[in-house]
Scaffold this active site. Structure first.
Site, PDB file in Angstrom:
ATOM      1  N   LEU A 186       0.551  -1.152   0.064  1.00 17.32           N
ATOM      2  CA  LEU A 186      -0.189   0.185  -0.125  1.00 17.32           C
ATOM      3  C   LEU A 186       0.965   1.241   0.043  1.00 17.32           C
ATOM      4  O   LEU A 186       0.373   2.371  -0.452  1.00 17.32           O
ATOM      5  CB  LEU A 186      -0.906  -0.081   1.232  1.00 17.32           C
ATOM      6  CG  LEU A 186      -1.888  -1.032   1.277  1.00 17.32           C
ATOM      7  CD1 LEU A 186      -2.588  -0.966   2.791  1.00 17.32           C
ATOM      8  CD2 LEU A 186      -2.996  -0.870   0.100  1.00 17.32           C
ATOM      9  N   GLY A 187       2.122   1.264   0.387  1.00 12.67           N
ATOM     10  CA  GLY A 187       2.902   2.573   0.651  1.00 12.67           C
ATOM     11  C   GLY A 187       4.148   2.166   1.561  1.00 12.67           C
ATOM     12  O   GLY A 187       4.038   0.812   2.195  1.00 12.67           O
ATOM     13  N   SER A 188       4.667   3.166   1.818  1.00 16.27           N
ATOM     14  CA  SER A 188       6.003   2.742   2.819  1.00 16.27           C
ATOM     15  C   SER A 188       5.956   4.406   3.662  1.00 16.27           C
ATOM     16  O   SER A 188       5.837   5.155   3.005  1.00 16.27           O
ATOM     17  CB  SER A 188       7.264   2.381   2.239  1.00 16.27           C
ATOM     18  OG  SER A 188       7.780   3.198   1.700  1.00 16.27           O
ATOM     19  N   GLN A 236       7.574   6.116   7.521  1.00 21.61           N
ATOM     20  CA  GLN A 236       8.449   6.082   9.045  1.00 21.61           C
ATOM     21  C   GLN A 236       8.827   4.921   9.067  1.00 21.61           C
ATOM     22  O   GLN A 236      10.096   4.653   9.292  1.00 21.61           O
ATOM     23  CB  GLN A 236       7.995   6.900   9.945  1.00 21.61           C
ATOM     24  CG  GLN A 236       8.765   7.387  10.933  1.00 21.61           C
ATOM     25  CD  GLN A 236       9.336   8.309  10.454  1.00 21.61           C
ATOM     26  OE1 GLN A 236       9.016   9.616   9.741  1.00 21.61           O
ATOM     27  NE2 GLN A 236      10.668   8.318  10.521  1.00 21.61           N
ATOM     28  N   PHE A 237       8.071   3.881   9.351  1.00 23.85           N
ATOM     29  CA  PHE A 237       8.380   2.603  10.249  1.00 23.85           C
ATOM     30  C   PHE A 237       8.684   1.531   8.968  1.00 23.85           C
ATOM     31  O   PHE A 237       9.124   0.150   9.634  1.00 23.85           O
ATOM     32  CB  PHE A 237       7.254   2.233  10.900  1.00 23.85           C
ATOM     33  CG  PHE A 237       7.150   3.356  11.929  1.00 23.85           C
ATOM     34  CD1 PHE A 237       8.020   3.632  12.833  1.00 23.85           C
ATOM     35  CD2 PHE A 237       5.761   4.080  11.852  1.00 23.85           C
ATOM     36  CE1 PHE A 237       7.367   4.589  13.808  1.00 23.85           C
ATOM     37  CE2 PHE A 237       5.579   5.178  12.688  1.00 23.85           C
ATOM     38  CZ  PHE A 237       6.461   5.609  13.661  1.00 23.85           C
ATOM     39  N   GLY A 238       8.311   1.528   7.773  1.00 17.86           N
ATOM     40  CA  GLY A 238       8.478   0.431   6.936  1.00 17.86           C
ATOM     41  C   GLY A 238       7.337   0.345   5.788  1.00 17.86           C
ATOM     42  O   GLY A 238       6.536   1.236   5.757  1.00 17.86           O
ATOM     43  N   LYS A 262       1.647  -3.312   8.782  1.00 17.48           N
ATOM     44  CA  LYS A 262       2.663  -2.516   8.970  1.00 17.48           C
ATOM     45  C   LYS A 262       3.772  -3.295   9.332  1.00 17.48           C
ATOM     46  O   LYS A 262       3.987  -3.827  10.383  1.00 17.48           O
ATOM     47  CB  LYS A 262       2.280  -1.506   9.907  1.00 17.48           C
ATOM     48  CG  LYS A 262       3.212  -0.200   9.629  1.00 17.48           C
ATOM     49  CD  LYS A 262       2.685   0.900  10.578  1.00 17.48           C
ATOM     50  CE  LYS A 262       1.706   1.894   9.662  1.00 17.48           C
ATOM     51  NZ  LYS A 262       1.572   3.242  10.222  1.00 17.48           N
ATOM     52  N   ASP A 278       2.201  12.804  16.860  1.00 23.56           N
ATOM     53  CA  ASP A 278       2.486  12.923  15.549  1.00 23.56           C
ATOM     54  C   ASP A 278       1.405  13.311  14.787  1.00 23.56           C
ATOM     55  O   ASP A 278       1.125  12.658  13.516  1.00 23.56           O
ATOM     56  CB  ASP A 278       3.447  11.819  14.810  1.00 23.56           C
ATOM     57  CG  ASP A 278       4.247  12.162  13.866  1.00 23.56           C
ATOM     58  OD1 ASP A 278       4.031  13.190  13.341  1.00 23.56           O
ATOM     59  OD2 ASP A 278       4.814  11.130  13.414  1.00 23.56           O
TER      60      ASP A 278
HETATM   61  P1  AMP Z   1       2.473   4.901   7.091  1.00 22.67           P
HETATM   62  O1  AMP Z   1       3.577   4.178   7.474  1.00 22.67           O
HETATM   63  O2  AMP Z   1       1.390   5.026   8.194  1.00 22.67           O
HETATM   64  O3  AMP Z   1       2.841   6.424   6.934  1.00 22.67           O
HETATM   65  O4  AMP Z   1       2.008   4.330   6.082  1.00 22.67           O
HETATM   66  C1  AMP Z   1       2.330   4.440   4.531  1.00 22.67           C
HETATM   67  C2  AMP Z   1       1.231   4.420   3.353  1.00 22.67           C
HETATM   68  O5  AMP Z   1       0.616   3.123   3.443  1.00 22.67           O
HETATM   69  C3  AMP Z   1       0.191   5.513   3.698  1.00 22.67           C
HETATM   70  O6  AMP Z   1       0.660   6.570   3.152  1.00 22.67           O
HETATM   71  C4  AMP Z   1      -0.884   4.795   3.112  1.00 22.67           C
HETATM   72  O7  AMP Z   1      -0.919   4.992   1.835  1.00 22.67           O
HETATM   73  C5  AMP Z   1      -0.732   3.388   3.306  1.00 22.67           C
HETATM   74  N1  AMP Z   1      -1.315   3.036   4.571  1.00 22.67           N
HETATM   75  C6  AMP Z   1      -1.021   3.070   5.876  1.00 22.67           C
HETATM   76  N2  AMP Z   1      -1.770   2.419   6.576  1.00 22.67           N
HETATM   77  C7  AMP Z   1      -3.063   1.964   6.029  1.00 22.67           C
HETATM   78  C8  AMP Z   1      -4.219   1.540   6.154  1.00 22.67           C
HETATM   79  N3  AMP Z   1      -4.504   1.127   7.505  1.00 22.67           N
HETATM   80  N4  AMP Z   1      -4.976   1.220   5.297  1.00 22.67           N
HETATM   81  C9  AMP Z   1      -4.923   1.804   3.831  1.00 22.67           C
HETATM   82  N5  AMP Z   1      -3.737   2.143   3.617  1.00 22.67           N
HETATM   83  C10 AMP Z   1      -2.659   2.201   4.553  1.00 22.67           C
END
Ligand code: AMP
Length: 630
Positions: free
Chosen positions: A382-384, A386-388, A403, A496
């Protein structure tokens, strides 16, 4: 805490909301939070000054004068979990005290305790009004103030209704054990609770039962707040299901209809109807401005696609109407008539094809926060952040986001301990943490999945539609604020808060994510205010100066988030470097400028969030009130 009076035992106490009793005919009734204390003789309420610890008694009801303890039809006040205490005053006048508990469980406990204590009252009545007086008339039977109560009581000391009440043995009052903080009240016998499914639920766990909309269930066990054991009244099958998917039959009212959106705001209703895009599609919701009044929101493409809002009016005989040609005794009847005849509306009404969306499943059952990775099926990335890396996944048949924590970014043991606390935080505007997989490395954090990804990307990708669409943008801010107000009540600091850490669901719902994670990061670049990854542009001056985090520093960050929303995802302070921002904010006392299309009153709220003195900033609850008054 203030005492209840000389030698009075405390049997139960909690904050609840009380409706003003409107002793003066011309004052508008309002609801106030009060600290309720139950003693063997009295129910006493105090004003809710939590800060000073001093409380002033605001009133008391002598239990010996109570004639009925009953629920109230939810639709009467548009509030959940309201119950009433009917009693006679010294002047022998019948008075009703309406009280709203925070949860159904809490309400049931108060009902049980009160009923136990009044069980021997000779004055117990066998009828009550399940509505309230509005405009000199009871909402339930339309009778005048003095008319005899219209509804048979649901409870008379466990006796068939209408039969004389024998003295309970042993004496109900003597069964109470001293209830000062450590004291316990012997649990009274359960009453049969029948609930109706509002949404379909597909069993996730082997011990679960599926729910189908409109099916009825008896609740067998409701000791856990979010997972109740229920028995399907048709099939006899028993098992667990989420408590937020059902509603008590006694108070179901309009909730049984797919077109009823309850307390949804005007903006929510508009987003919902615009998504359905069907001529004549409608919803009914509680008016945000007038309690007890309903609004019909109607989508029509005539001229251009738009949603119009109509108050459903009531005539002097209590009939509902939208236009004078059609008047009906109930709202469902009125809707039915307008489905066949527009009669003054631009089009005939058509119910939504996809009903209200189901609420978030409250995560796997309590105490199962450690998730077995074999039960997870990992899907696309879905993306990445701060934490991975974050991946979409399935936990049995539930959509989740996983995550995968980059090794070395977290103090893992502390985080795992805290995760247990975090799984218990539940609010419609918080990303639900379902659990963790901590047996292997990397650690997985498993949360609710939100289809439209991060709020920041959503704002940026839809800026053309959203810019200047102030109602929708304000609704986004309000949703975030509601999630944050909940965290504030739970004394949980986010640390945050920013648009990048909020997510958008399939129906435009906004949820705050990543709460509390910041505290467990070990990366110096992130944790020190001088570090390159530290969210300086969202940090309050006291955070930049002394790393002093509080709910008030969350409020500062919330002001910056509002700015991000109203500028559709621009970077706060543009290209300014972190050191320049610190200089501007800390030394020069500068704040962000008003985004181009942002209304003045919204910008004023941001400015209040950026007060240099943390105590002067509004609490999240105050901000909700300011928005609702707009
Ligand atoms: P993060 O590590 O929380 O910054 O997440 C990185 C990316 O993953 C975010 O910008 C979202 O696009 C995607 N993402 C994180 N959490 C979710 C979630 N619960 N549902 C859908 N996409 C997510």
């Amino acid at each position: 805490m203030a005492g209840t009076g000389k030698n009075e035992e405390v049997l139960k106490e909690s904050f609840m909301t009380k409706r003003s009793q409107n002793k003066r005919a011309f004052t508008h009734p309002n609801w106030k939070e009060r600290w309720f204390v139950l003693s063997p003789e009295n129910l006493i309420y105090y004003d809710g000054d939590k800060q000073s610890g001093r409380r002033k008694e605001r009133g008391r009801v002598k239990l010996s004068e109570v004639v009925a303890v009953e629920c109230v039809d939810t639709e009467v006040f548009h509030r959940d979990w309201v119950f009433q205490l009917c009693y006679s005053s010294e002047e022998n006048e019948q008075i009703v005290l309406y009280i709203a508990a925070a949860t159904s469980q809490e309400r049931d406990q108060w009902l049980d305790h009160l009923r136990r204590l009044v069980a021997q009252n000779p004055c117990l009545s066998d009828h009550y009004h399940n509505g309230c007086i509005k405009g000199n008339q009871w909402t339930c039977c339309k009778g005048g103030k003095e008319v005899a109560a219209c509804t048979r009581v649901t409870w008379t000391n466990n006796n068939p209704v209408g039969q004389p009440t024998p003295s309970p043995t042993p004496d109900a009052r003597s069964e109470m054990m001293p209830g000062t903080p450590g004291g316990r009240f012997k649990p009274p016998e359960r009453q049969r609770k029948v609930v109706v499914a509002l949404y379909d639920y597909n069993a996730i766990d082997p011990g679960d039962i599926p729910l189908r909309k409109h099916e009825e269930f008896e609740v067998i066990e409701d000791t856990q707040e979010y997972w109740w054991k229920m028995k399907n009244l048709q099939t006899g099958v028993e098992g667990f299901a989420p408590s937020n998917y059902v509603r008590e039959k006694e108070t179901i009212g309009l909730h049984q209809y797919d077109w009823y959106l309850g307390d949804a705001t005007r903006q929510r209703a508009e987003v919902f109807l615009m998504q359905q895009e069907r001529e004549g599609c409608f919803v009914v919701r509680n008016s945000t401005t007038n309690s007890g009044i309903y609004t019909l929101s109607l989508f029509s493409k005539r001229s251009h696609p738009q949603v119009k809002h109509y108050h459903i009016k009531k005539d002097s005989e209590g009939n509902y109407y939208l236009s004078h040609n059609i008047k009906c005794q109930t709202i469902p009847d009125l809707i039915f008539r307008h489905q066949h005849n527009p009669a003054g509306l631009p089009v005939r009404l058509r119910p939504p094809t996809h009903g209200r969306h189901a609420p978030t499943i409250p995560g796997p059952h309590p105490d199962k926060w450690e998730i077995d990775p074999n039960e997870l099926n990992l899907l696309e990335e879905l993306g990445s952040g701060q934490f991975g890396v974050v991946r979409h996944g399935k936990l049995r048949n539930l959509d989740v986001a996983v995550k995968m924590m980059k090794e070395g970014t977290m103090s893992e043991n502390d985080f795992i301990e805290e995760a247990q606390v975090m799984t218990k935080l539940r609010h419609p505007n918080l990303v639900q943490l379902y659990g963790v997989c901590s047996m292997y490395r990397p650690i997985y954090i498993v949360t609710e999945y939100l289809k439209n990804g991060s709020l920041l990307n959503y704002l940026r990708s839809k800026d053309k539609v959203l810019i200047n669409n102030n109602e929708v943008l304000l609704d986004m801010c309000l949703q975030v604020c509601e999630g944050m107000a909940y965290l504030e009540r739970q004394k949980f600091i986010h640390r945050d808060l920013a648009a990048r850490n909020c997510l958008v669901g399939a129906h435009g719902e906004i949820k705050v994510g990543d709460f509390g994670l910041a505290r467990h990061v070990v990366d110096d670049e992130y944790t020190g205010s001088g570090g390159a990854k530290f969210p300086i542009k969202w940090a309050a001056p006291e955070v930049l100066n002394f790393m002093r985090f509080s709910s008030k520093s969350d409020v500062w960050a919330y002001g910056v988030l509002m700015w991000e929303v109203f500028s559709c995802g621009k970077m706060p302070y543009g290209k300014a470097k972190n050191t320049e921002v610190v200089e501007m904010v800390v030394q020069k006392g500068c704040v962000l400028d008003k985004p181009r299309f942002c209304p003045d009153n919204v910008y004023n709220v941001m400015r209040r969030c950026w007060d240099r003195t943390p105590e002067m900033r509004p609490a999240f609850n105050d901000i909700i009130r300011i928005f609702q008054d707009e």
